[in-house]
Design an enzyme around this catalytic site. Structure first.
Site, short mmCIF file in Angstrom:
data_model
loop_
_atom_site.label_atom_id
_atom_site.label_comp_id
_atom_site.label_asym_id
_atom_site.label_seq_id
_atom_site.Cartn_x
_atom_site.Cartn_y
_atom_site.Cartn_z
NE ARG A 110 -3.57 2.72 0.99
CZ ARG A 110 -4.55 3.02 1.82
NH1 ARG A 110 -5.01 2.14 2.67
NH2 ARG A 110 -5.06 4.23 1.80
NE ARG A 119 -7.93 2.94 -1.22
CZ ARG A 119 -8.58 3.89 -0.59
NH1 ARG A 119 -8.97 3.69 0.63
NH2 ARG A 119 -8.85 5.03 -1.16
CG ASP A 122 -8.55 1.40 3.09
OD1 ASP A 122 -7.68 1.79 3.89
OD2 ASP A 122 -9.65 1.95 2.96
CG ASP A 124 -10.14 1.95 6.84
OD1 ASP A 124 -9.00 2.42 6.96
OD2 ASP A 124 -10.85 2.13 5.83
#
Length: 189
Positions: A110, A119, A122, A124
């Protein structure tokens, strides 16, 4: 807990609040955490599996949502995403977990260039139990968690009764508020 730090970085109050946050959250009990995964470059299915494999090294995976193909958010001239939500159990504090997840992203290739851009992966933190954290480094619940179909639809599949600690509504209720035209942008893979 609900912790918000409005003091500017470098300010003595900011430093003290950050220290209090670390002390409050450093209890090493296992917490249930919901993690959002997204990818729109290369082999998307392989990227999700790789991220899950890496997360399994640092936390216990409780459950995985189905994978959804979604239209890009923000910058629309890019490939579609694969999105998934996983529930884990971890003894890492929120800030420790953030650093570990960012290291996984970096190790997977990344590169942070354009906000909402393409990307490889990701990862989160969407929810960390019922914690509310709002600091310069970390916001929990994740911004947009209670309104984004890419979070709500997969999460409703695995934790429909989970209550958003800010809005105080269940994920199922929040997912039911998504406009049909927005739901059409998600396809079960």
């Amino acid at each position: 807990y609900s912790i918000k730090c409005d003091a500017p970085a470098g300010n003595h109050l900011h430093y003290l609040l950050q220290k209090m946050l670390v002390l409050l959250l450093s209890k090493k009990e296992n917490k249930h955490v919901f993690i959002g995964l997204g990818t729109n470059l290369d082999d998307r299915e392989k990227n999700l599996k790789h991220a899950i494999f890496e997360i399994m090294k640092i936390a216990e995976i409780i459950t995985l949502s189905p994978v959804y193909e979604t239209k890009p958010f923000g910058i629309t001239e890019q490939p579609n995403f694969y999105n998934q939500v996983i529930e884990i159990k971890t003894s890492f504090s929120p800030h420790e977990l953030l650093r570990v997840l960012q290291a996984i992203e970096t190790n997977m290739g990344r590169v942070r260039t354009i906000r909402h851009g393409p990307r490889i992966i990701d990862i989160d933190i969407i929810y960390y139990g019922d914690l509310i954290i709002n600091t310069e480094e970390l916001t929990i619940p994740h911004s947009g968690a209670a309104v984004r179909p890419t979070v709500l639809v997969p999460m409703a599949a695995i934790a429909p009764e989970f209550i958003d600690p800010v809005i105080q509504k269940s994920i199922d209720t929040l997912a039911s508020l998504i406009k049909p035209c927005e739901k059409e942008k998600l396809t079960l893979v």
